[in-house]
Design a protein around this motif. Structure first.
Motif, PDB file in Angstrom:
ATOM      1  N   THR A  30      49.198  26.908 -45.921  1.00 12.49           N
ATOM      2  CA  THR A  30      50.450  26.907 -46.683  1.00 12.49           C
ATOM      3  C   THR A  30      50.212  27.399 -48.105  1.00 12.49           C
ATOM      4  O   THR A  30      51.008  28.182 -48.646  1.00 12.49           O
ATOM      5  N   SER A  31      49.116  26.957 -48.703  1.00 14.02           N
ATOM      6  CA  SER A  31      48.786  27.382 -50.060  1.00 14.02           C
ATOM      7  C   SER A  31      48.547  28.887 -50.122  1.00 14.02           C
ATOM      8  O   SER A  31      49.002  29.562 -51.068  1.00 14.02           O
ATOM      9  N   LYS A  78      50.799  31.610 -52.208  1.00 12.67           N
ATOM     10  CA  LYS A  78      50.152  32.500 -53.174  1.00 12.67           C
ATOM     11  C   LYS A  78      50.462  33.958 -52.863  1.00 12.67           C
ATOM     12  O   LYS A  78      50.796  34.748 -53.767  1.00 12.67           O
ATOM     13  N   LYS A  79      50.375  34.343 -51.579  1.00 11.92           N
ATOM     14  CA  LYS A  79      50.671  35.721 -51.177  1.00 11.92           C
ATOM     15  C   LYS A  79      52.140  36.049 -51.408  1.00 11.92           C
ATOM     16  O   LYS A  79      52.481  37.149 -51.870  1.00 11.92           O
ATOM     17  N   ARG A  80      53.014  35.098 -51.119  1.00  9.48           N
ATOM     18  CA  ARG A  80      54.451  35.312 -51.326  1.00  9.48           C
ATOM     19  C   ARG A  80      54.749  35.534 -52.806  1.00  9.48           C
ATOM     20  O   ARG A  80      55.553  36.403 -53.160  1.00  9.48           O
ATOM     21  N   ASN A  81      54.087  34.767 -53.670  1.00 10.86           N
ATOM     22  CA  ASN A  81      54.300  34.930 -55.113  1.00 10.86           C
ATOM     23  C   ASN A  81      53.833  36.303 -55.599  1.00 10.86           C
ATOM     24  O   ASN A  81      54.463  36.917 -56.457  1.00 10.86           O
ATOM     25  N   ILE A  82      52.709  36.783 -55.035  1.00 16.25           N
ATOM     26  CA  ILE A  82      52.199  38.106 -55.410  1.00 16.25           C
ATOM     27  C   ILE A  82      53.187  39.192 -54.988  1.00 16.25           C
ATOM     28  O   ILE A  82      53.520  40.093 -55.772  1.00 16.25           O
TER      29      ILE A  82
END
Length: 221
Positions: free
Chosen positions: A186-187, A191-195
């Motif tokens: 999930t983390s 993180k990938k979604r935020n990038i």
């Protein structure tokens, strides 16, 4: 975790040293602990919890035998299977707190060692905080997880059954080493979604510079 040997002295109803050889007990398979009320059945489980986490399931510091000045526990156990099996011995000693009530106690000695196949030992930690952290890493369970899944205190079974969804999920992840598919995954996704979201905002900003460009204007070129 496979229990191997447990030594208890000065803990609750055990004023004199008692040794429990679990390897002998489990040689025939499953075994039970029986006895009259107050005979020390729960103290055996308390001793294991105390040796590992420095606390007992009932959350009290009043565990030194009334006729003793100190309580000592040494617990030998194994973790893993086959070539990955490791043997550890954790020892703790508690003494009465000076100036405190007669039954209050504090840590007096702690040590965690690893034993190899030849019997040689290596000291892993000899301070309370270091031993507590090492035990969590070796067993893979927080103290609360251990008390809910391995040693259920009296009257706490219903609490185990009614754990909330998030608490149950997190506990099961730790028990079965599934963090990489749960909280860690999930983390990574967050993180990938935020990038990607950041990159998308940059692209939107660049496109806004060409707001006057339309399909019609492109067709006129």
């Amino acid at each position: 975790m496979k229990p191997i040997r447990l030594e208890i002295e000065g803990l609750n109803s055990y004023s004199k040293k008692q040794v429990i050889d679990f390897e002998t007990l489990i040689s025939k398979g499953i075994f039970g602990i029986f006895g009259k009320t107050g005979s020390g059945k729960s103290t055996i489980l308390d001793a294991i919890t105390l040796s590992l986490y420095g606390n007992i399931a009932r959350g009290t510091k009043e565990f030194i035998n009334s006729n003793s000045e100190k309580a000592s526990i040494e617990y030998e156990f194994q973790i893993g299977d086959g070539a990955d099996r490791n043997t550890f011995i954790v020892s703790r000693r508690f003494k009465r707190s000076s100036g405190a009530s007669k039954t209050s106690s504090r840590s007096d000695y702690v040590r965690l060692i690893k034993k190899d196949e030849t019997g040689n030992t290596i000291v892993i930690a000899d301070r309370v905080g270091d031993v507590n952290q090492a035990i969590k890493e070796i067993i893979g369970l927080e103290e609360s997880d251990f008390l809910k899944s391995v040693v259920l205190p009296q009257g706490k079974f219903s609490e185990f059954l009614t754990l909330g969804g998030k608490d149950r999920r997190n506990m099961l992840e730790r028990i079965f080493n599934l963090e990489e598919y749960g909280s860690l995954l999930t983390s990574k996704i967050i993180k990938k979604r935020n990038i990607i979201s950041g990159e998308l905002e940059v692209l939107k900003g660049r496109l806004s510079e060409y707001s006057s460009v339309t399909d019609e204007s492109i067709g006129d070129l």
